[in-house]
Design a protein around this motif. Structure first.
Motif, PDB file in Angstrom:
ATOM      1  N   THR A  53    -166.022 -49.736  85.997  1.00 46.09           N
ATOM      2  CA  THR A  53    -166.997 -49.464  84.953  1.00 46.09           C
ATOM      3  C   THR A  53    -166.445 -49.946  83.613  1.00 46.09           C
ATOM      4  O   THR A  53    -167.274 -49.978  82.825  1.00 46.09           O
ATOM      5  N   LEU A  84    -170.366 -44.731  82.167  1.00 45.78           N
ATOM      6  CA  LEU A  84    -171.469 -45.312  83.173  1.00 45.78           C
ATOM      7  C   LEU A  84    -171.539 -46.802  83.026  1.00 45.78           C
ATOM      8  O   LEU A  84    -171.378 -47.294  82.165  1.00 45.78           O
ATOM      9  N   ASP A  98    -174.557 -53.212  88.738  1.00 46.24           N
ATOM     10  CA  ASP A  98    -174.596 -52.883  89.923  1.00 46.24           C
ATOM     11  C   ASP A  98    -173.466 -53.527  90.498  1.00 46.24           C
ATOM     12  O   ASP A  98    -173.440 -54.855  90.993  1.00 46.24           O
ATOM     13  N   GLN A 139    -180.615 -42.500  86.255  1.00 45.62           N
ATOM     14  CA  GLN A 139    -180.544 -41.719  87.292  1.00 45.62           C
ATOM     15  C   GLN A 139    -179.065 -41.601  87.858  1.00 45.62           C
ATOM     16  O   GLN A 139    -178.620 -40.333  88.217  1.00 45.62           O
ATOM     17  N   MET A 140    -178.209 -42.600  87.393  1.00 41.88           N
ATOM     18  CA  MET A 140    -176.784 -42.411  87.697  1.00 41.88           C
ATOM     19  C   MET A 140    -176.347 -41.091  86.629  1.00 41.88           C
ATOM     20  O   MET A 140    -175.513 -40.487  87.276  1.00 41.88           O
ATOM     21  N   GLU A 199    -168.260 -43.843  89.100  1.00 42.48           N
ATOM     22  CA  GLU A 199    -167.886 -44.906  90.124  1.00 42.48           C
ATOM     23  C   GLU A 199    -166.867 -45.965  89.896  1.00 42.48           C
ATOM     24  O   GLU A 199    -166.092 -45.807  88.774  1.00 42.48           O
ATOM     25  N   GLN A 225    -182.527 -46.971  86.405  1.00 39.25           N
ATOM     26  CA  GLN A 225    -181.514 -46.850  87.242  1.00 39.25           C
ATOM     27  C   GLN A 225    -180.257 -46.214  86.665  1.00 39.25           C
ATOM     28  O   GLN A 225    -179.476 -45.363  87.110  1.00 39.25           O
ATOM     29  N   ARG A 268    -178.160 -53.428  85.940  1.00 34.33           N
ATOM     30  CA  ARG A 268    -179.009 -52.009  86.387  1.00 34.33           C
ATOM     31  C   ARG A 268    -180.269 -52.107  85.384  1.00 34.33           C
ATOM     32  O   ARG A 268    -180.053 -52.172  84.051  1.00 34.33           O
TER      33      ARG A 268
END
Length: 704
Positions: A14, A134, A138, A159-160, A11, A156, A152
């Motif tokens: 980061t 990562l 958020d 999961q990412m 994303e 979480q 996060r």
């Protein structure tokens, strides 16, 4: 073929560029030829700030154009053709390097959900393992403070990670390691466990905690964001970060209680009473110190206010913009901290966080990079930092009123190179550091007029100089001088070494050491060397700064001390006693002096390889050595060069520095009981950092 590493994320925002800089910096420690490559960049007309910053790193010698693959537009038009171009251009960079840091795309406005997949395809085609970054924050939920987001949970983040691993596996990209950047500082271990649990094959996982300094915008960044202009204040203070934004749509008495440390205050340009109140409050010392002021609206300051500001000592940056209050506030709130060639302190802080939380040894070993036998100036400087930080010593810096000293102190503290004591008025030193956006909280700040220490130092100085008739009152007057005060700290064990001279002469810096520290047993003179970092090795030149016309005995002292200094810094000493004649070919008083000095060195240290008299070319060039002194263990291989006089030494080191592009570190004083080192008054921040590291290493040796 070069070893490469592909740094990408799942994303935007980061902070992978800071991780890339940390990786680049780490690889520079072990390899002299490290390249950078950006497979996808913005349009060719728009400069890529991150790539520019990486290319500006010492030791990277590639051109901007050759380090770019394609643009986002190229990828959208023809993904397959763009991939072929990326591979072709990467191979050209790879051929020039031992290692390449590849930085993936940035999730710009033209990004798609498949962007990670395309980065994975590129990595697979380049044969470069992926370092996945990562975010521990958020990005969709902004918190109240400027530049921050909500954390996060470890679950979480896990999961990412699982989703990203699946995407990488689909495109057959090799996962090398994972970094969770901006992670919750209170849950680092839990975050690492969750990411590891999501892996199908174990790889290194590291977590770097959130640091609001790295994400907060600087006042310089805010100036750009609001398309403003600096109308008053110290330009150096534009590098300070803004941690909060205060919209002063209220009266003066209601604005003042709302001021916070590091806030940027937005004031309508026609509310001059609020402007003056904010400036006075920040300067008073009784209110929080703000980072800056933004005057918004198309209103010129009245002449009377301009005159008033001219008469004030305004350090706080005052930025003017024609934007309205809403647009100004929105642009400031959307500003983010970013790395650039201007943000030296931000870079150093990011580098310190990287080195603290990522195992750099494991990183280089996993990549299969062995330490090179070549030693570049950058690699030598890194070695100094590593050695100094391995056993931290306390170094005193007497010139706390010099901005260069404060900037160097912030770097040294961030890297953990040494513990520091800075001399000066504590309130003034810390206020100036804060104004410059520097973190020196870990430094001890002492006043050279501290009554308790002055009394203690005066008593000891009067004792040491009693044979000169120095009275206690005279001693008390003397030790308040910063050089004497700092030297007394070293003498009495309150510091392990001292570095000064950025704002004082060499004589002012080292005279107290002659009177107080004195020379080591077996050493008759204090001399100096420069550590000359050439393109592929480091040499030692002595004496180039202290003794104008040394005798034979003094030359021998210089040679033995210089050899010892060389050993301290990992240089195998082979000593060349320089003259205008080699071997037995010449005669005369100057040659005889060097010949006698060489004999004295051999008698004092029979195991030390030494040759003299010898000319510089015969000492440094193997072909000349074979003709002039065949069979010599030093000729053609010398690492320590002892000059016959100061005139020759000083001019030679400067000639080599300028003509060969060598980095001259020094002068490093040798022969004292405890380390005191002098700076040039033209010293750069990097010079100060290196000299403190050298002094700390000397202090380690003195304690051994």
């Amino acid at each position: 073929m070069a070893r490469s590493i592909y740094i990408t994320s799942a994303e935007g925002h980061t902070g992978k560029s800071t991780i890339a800089l940390g990786v680049l910096d780490t690889l520079m420690r072990v390899s002299p030829r490290v390249g950078v490559f950006r497979p996808i960049a913005r349009s060719s007309a728009e400069c890529d700030d991150v790539l520019e910053l990486m290319l500006a790193h010492d030791g990277v010698s590639l051109e901007y154009e050759e380090c770019i693959g394609v643009t986002y537009d190229d990828v959208r038009r023809d993904p397959e053709g763009a991939l072929a171009t990326i591979v072709s251009r990467f191979k050209a960079v790879e051929a020039q390097c031992d290692a390449v840091v590849v930085l993936g795309s940035d999730y710009t406005a033209v990004a798609s959900p498949a962007e990670l997949g395309y980065n994975a395809r590129i990595a697979a085609n380049l044969g470069a393992p992926v370092l996945l970054v990562l975010s521990g924050r958020d990005q969709q939920h902004q918190a109240e403070q400027l530049g921050t987001t909500t954390a996060r949970t470890p679950e979480q983040v896990g999961q990412m990670a699982s989703l990203a691993f699946s995407e990488l596996a689909t495109e057959r990209a090799e996962l090398f390691a994972v970094v969770v950047n901006r992670a919750d500082p209170d849950a680092l271990d839990e975050t690492i466990r969750e990411v590891r649990a999501a892996q199908s094959r174990p790889t290194p996982v590291w977590a770097v905690p959130e640091d609001r300094v790295l994400v907060a915008p600087s006042m310089r960044g805010i100036l750009r964001a609001v398309e403003g202009r600096l109308v008053k204040g110290d330009p150096a203070m534009l590098d300070r970060e803004a941690f909060d934004v205060i919209i002063s749509g209220m009266s003066m008495v209601n604005v003042l209680p709302r001021l916070t440390d590091g806030a940027v205050v937005v004031i309508a340009a026609d509310r001059t009473e609020v402007l003056l109140a904010a400036l006075l409050a920040s300067a008073s010392g009784t209110f929080p110190q703000i980072a800056g002021i933004v005057l918004n609206g198309p209103f010129a300051l009245p002449d009377s206010i301009e005159r008033l500001l001219e008469g004030m000592s305004v350090g706080v940056p005052i930025i003017a913009t024609d934007l309205g209050t809403f647009d100004t506030a929105t642009r400031i709130m959307n500003s983010r901290g970013r790395m650039s060639t201007e943000s030296v302190q931000r870079y150093e802080r990011a580098l310190a966080a990287f080195q603290t939380h990522i195992d750099v040894t494991e990183l280089t070993v996993e990549l299969g990079l062995a330490r090179s036998s070549v030693v570049t100036p950058l690699m030598f400087a890194y070695g100094l930092m590593e050695r100094a930080s391995s056993d931290r010593r306390r170094i005193v810096l007497p010139e706390g009123d010099d901005d260069r000293i404060l900037r160097a102190a912030a770097i040294l503290l961030a890297r953990g190179v040494a513990d520091l004591t800075i001399l000066g008025d504590e309130a003034e030193v810390r206020s100036r550091a804060a104004s410059l956006g520097l973190d020196i909280a870990q430094a001890q700040v002492l006043s050279p007029t501290d009554p308790e220490l002055v009394a203690r130092f005066a008593q000891e100085y009067a004792r040491l100089r009693a044979h000169r008739g120095i009275t206690l009152q005279q001693a008390a007057d003397t030790v308040t001088d910063v050089s004497y005060f700092g030297t007394m700290m070293v003498h009495l064990g309150l510091a392990d070494g001292m570095v000064s001279g950025a704002a004082h002469t060499t004589a002012h810096t080292i005279r107290p050491s002659f009177e107080i520290i004195r020379t080591r047993p077996g050493v008759d003179v204090v001399s100096s060397v420069f550590l000359m970092a050439l393109a592929d090795r480091v040499l030692v030149y002595g004496d180039c700064a202290v003794i104008p016309d040394p005798t034979s005995a003094q030359l021998a002292d210089i040679a033995v001390s210089s050899a010892a200094t060389a050993r301290q810094f990992g240089i195998d000493p082979r000593v060349a006693m320089l003259s205008y004649s080699t071997g037995e070919s010449g005669s005369g008083a100057d040659v005889d002096k060097v010949r006698e000095a060489t004999a004295l060195v051999r008698s004092r240290d029979p195991e030390l390889p030494v040759e003299g008299p010898i000319q510089y070319d015969a000492a440094a060039d193997a072909a000349v050595a074979a003709a002039k002194l065949p069979g010599s263990t030093v000729a053609g291989r010398a690492t320590v060069f002892v000059f016959p006089d100061l005139n020759t030494g000083n001019n030679t080191y400067k000639a080599v520095q300028r003509s060969a592009g060598a980095v001259a570190i020094g002068p490093v004083l040798q022969g004292l009981n405890k380390p005191i080192n002098d700076l040039s008054r033209g010293a750069l921040v990097d010079d100060i950092v290196n000299t403190v590291a050298i002094t700390a290493i000397q202090a380690q040796e003195a304690r051994a």
